[in-house]
Design an enzyme around this catalytic site. Structure first.
Site, PDB file in Angstrom:
ATOM      1  N   ASP A 168       0.767  -1.259   0.000  1.00 12.62           N
ATOM      2  CA  ASP A 168       0.000   0.000   0.000  1.00 12.62           C
ATOM      3  C   ASP A 168       0.797   1.310   0.000  1.00 12.62           C
ATOM      4  O   ASP A 168       0.356   2.275  -0.591  1.00 12.62           O
ATOM      5  CB  ASP A 168      -0.980   0.058   1.175  1.00 12.62           C
ATOM      6  CG  ASP A 168      -2.179  -0.848   0.950  1.00 12.62           C
ATOM      7  OD1 ASP A 168      -2.463  -1.167  -0.216  1.00 12.62           O
ATOM      8  OD2 ASP A 168      -2.810  -1.239   1.939  1.00 12.62           O
ATOM      9  N   LYS A 204      24.136 -35.021 -11.630  1.00 12.84           N
ATOM     10  CA  LYS A 204      23.636 -36.118 -10.800  1.00 12.84           C
ATOM     11  C   LYS A 204      24.782 -37.063 -10.470  1.00 12.84           C
ATOM     12  O   LYS A 204      25.519 -37.490 -11.364  1.00 12.84           O
ATOM     13  CB  LYS A 204      22.530 -36.857 -11.543  1.00 12.84           C
ATOM     14  CG  LYS A 204      22.121 -38.193 -10.937  1.00 12.84           C
ATOM     15  CD  LYS A 204      21.196 -38.938 -11.885  1.00 12.84           C
ATOM     16  CE  LYS A 204      21.014 -40.387 -11.474  1.00 12.84           C
ATOM     17  NZ  LYS A 204      22.236 -41.194 -11.675  1.00 12.84           N
ATOM     18  N   CYS A 250      20.809 -44.866 -14.478  1.00  8.87           N
ATOM     19  CA  CYS A 250      20.725 -44.241 -15.797  1.00  8.87           C
ATOM     20  C   CYS A 250      19.298 -43.817 -16.115  1.00  8.87           C
ATOM     21  O   CYS A 250      19.058 -42.745 -16.675  1.00  8.87           O
ATOM     22  CB  CYS A 250      21.220 -45.211 -16.867  1.00  8.87           C
ATOM     23  SG  CYS A 250      22.918 -45.758 -16.650  1.00  8.87           S
TER      24      CYS A 250
END
Length: 514
Positions: A74, A358, A436
């Site tokens: 505001d 990974k 995999c």
């Protein structure tokens, strides 16, 4: 236009004694940011302007340390004075974040047409922190607004729900509010964090609920787009290699991807233009093989396609266990086992950028710079959970990638947000190639859901683990041989159910913010 913002865990402050008590607001907000809050809005309608400005400056500094946007509700003059990122409801200019509260379809459409960056939709439930509610719309009201936004061509606007949202109802609200063409980006909360005895813990739990609720969005994106998953996998030990490639291709199809097993890098430039992703499964370390990987990596980087690096080891004398999860066996050779392999990984990391990296604990530690003595694709954990998370965060920051450290508990981080996934089953460790195929699964997710790579990777990891649990529980599964077809079936079933807005399987997902 404002920069992309993560609206998933949106904190709105409240300085009233009934909510904040006698605690310091800045300390509470800092704790909440440590717990995973992604955006902060300062709301204070009772203090003097001087107090508001002073507090706003302190909060803005705290948010900048955490690289989280800070908005003011505001008071345009205060927002302009301190130079914060945005302010709810009022337009401050083209480079500020504009937020509007909407409790009806008409208000939402009007705000979207006017150029709002995000909408706060509600009030969802009654709440003591906001007395001037026009109406309570509930999750169904949110869903109606989301549906109309999408139907009117405003599906791209970010949305959060607000009003009575807490840890106990967050996941339910987000799931029930989800429309076929549009879902919430997150939730906005006040007392759920501000009034919590432990704001950091409350923020962690809330962010975990929000992320879990957004997992179906990723899976639906894969089902809708059927993205290309280009896999470059092991070439050594051809008979086993062919088995793994076939398994990875079947898993890719089951999760909704369009897999291709193509090791010839000359094809990469054309394949990269199809809008999919690349998986480099570094099983082969030869000069020609490395050049092949680098060429493909450069092609996908040039096309803007995400690339996943899996620096897994492989020795043809053994039947390898390529799953890096619970109770995995060990075999000789891995990313951290030889100087040649370490050099190859460094070459790849220097040659381009990766969306996801990974690896198991030893492999990620090696990327972190630790000297790790490791015999195989997985090894006994030597680090505590906190230490593993710290390593994953560090590697993620160093390489500007999402990093997944696999194990009994999978840990994923983009360097700022860090989550653990505790799904999976020990039968995965008894099947060649599941590591995999996890890479293939995640590659589909990051290709279909580029707006949040960490969420996409978490979604793929959780889906993979839950499917394994469901498969292992089937009556016909007696061991690894019967597990594999059941596992592929369950991946397919999860994908189909999610595409049809059936997310009951989410009750099995175990995702926690670290």
């Amino acid at each position: 236009m404002a920069a992309p913002v993560d609206y998933s865990t949106y904190l709105v402050t409240d300085s009233t004694p009934g909510i904040l008590g006698d605690r310091d607001l800045c300390q509470v907000v800092e704790a909440a940011l440590q717990g995973g809050v992604t955006i902060v809005q300062y709301r204070d309608k009772h203090s003097s302007r001087d107090v508001v400005v002073e507090t706003a400056k302190k909060l803005h500094d705290i948010c900048k340390r955490f690289q989280v946007p800070f908005l003011i509700n505001d008071q345009v003059d205060v927002a302009a004075e301190i130079g914060c990122e945005g302010k709810a409801r009022e337009l401050l200019g083209p480079n500020k974040i504009i937020g509007v509260t909407a409790s009806s379809v008409e208000e939402a459409l009007q705000a979207a047409k006017a150029g709002a960056d995000y909408l706060g939709i509600g009030t969802v439930f009654s709440t003591q922190t906001k007395k001037d509610t026009k109406s309570i719309i509930g999750p169904n009201g949110v869903r109606t607004i989301l549906s109309q936004l999408a139907a009117s061509g405003h599906g791209g606007i970010s949305t959060v729900c607000i009003g009575g949202i807490n840890i106990s109802n967050t996941q339910q609200v987000m799931t029930q509010s989800s429309a076929p063409a549009k879902s919430l980006n997150g939730v906005a909360v006040v007392s759920a964090i501000i009034a919590a005895a432990n704001p950091a813990a409350a923020a962690r739990e809330l962010s975990s609920k929000v992320l879990t609720a957004k997992v179906p969005d990723v899976i639906r994106a894969v089902a809708k787009k059927t993205p290309l998953s280009h896999n470059m996998t092991n070439l050594v030990g051809v008979p086993i290699s062919q088995v793994v490639q076939n398994f990875a291709a079947n898993v890719g199809l089951a999760v909704g991807a369009s897999p291709i097993m193509a090791n010839y890098a000359e094809e990469a430039a054309d394949l990269a233009k199809l809008g999919g992703s690349l998986v480099i499964n570094m099983g082969t370390v030869t000069p020609d093989g490395l050049k092949n990987y680098v060429q493909a990596l450069e092609a996908y980087n040039a096309a803007g396609g995400p690339v996943l690096l899996d620096p897994v080891g492989y020795v043809p004398t053994f039947i390898p266990n390529l799953y890096n999860g619970p109770h995995a066996n060990t075999i000789p050779n891995s990313a951290g086992a030889t100087a040649v392999r370490r050099s190859a990984v460094k070459t790849l990391l220097a040659a381009g950028s990766f969306a996801v990296i990974k690896g198991n604990e030893g492999e990620i530690q090696t990327l972190h710079g630790a000297s790790v003595t490791q015999r195989g694709v997985d090894s006994d954990s030597t680090l505590s959970l906190a230490q593993r998370a710290s390593v994953v965060q560090s590697v993620a920051r160093a390489h500007s990638a999402v990093v997944l450290m696999t194990g009994v508990t999978d840990i994923l981080s983009d360097g700022r947000r860090t989550f653990r996934v505790d799904n999976g089953h020990e039968l995965l460790a008894q099947v060649t190639g599941t590591g995999c195929t996890l890479g293939t699964t995640i590659s589909a997710m990051i290709a279909a859901y580029p707006q949040d790579t960490l969420l996409a990777a978490v979604a793929g990891t959780a889906m993979f683990g839950v499917a394994a649990e469901l498969a292992a529980g089937r009556a016909e599964v007696r061991g690894p041989g019967t597990f594999v077809p059941a596992f592929i079936d369950e991946l397919y079933s999860v994908r189909k159910a999610t595409a049809e807005n059936d997310s009951r399987w989410l009750s099995l997902v175990k995702i926690s913010h670290i």
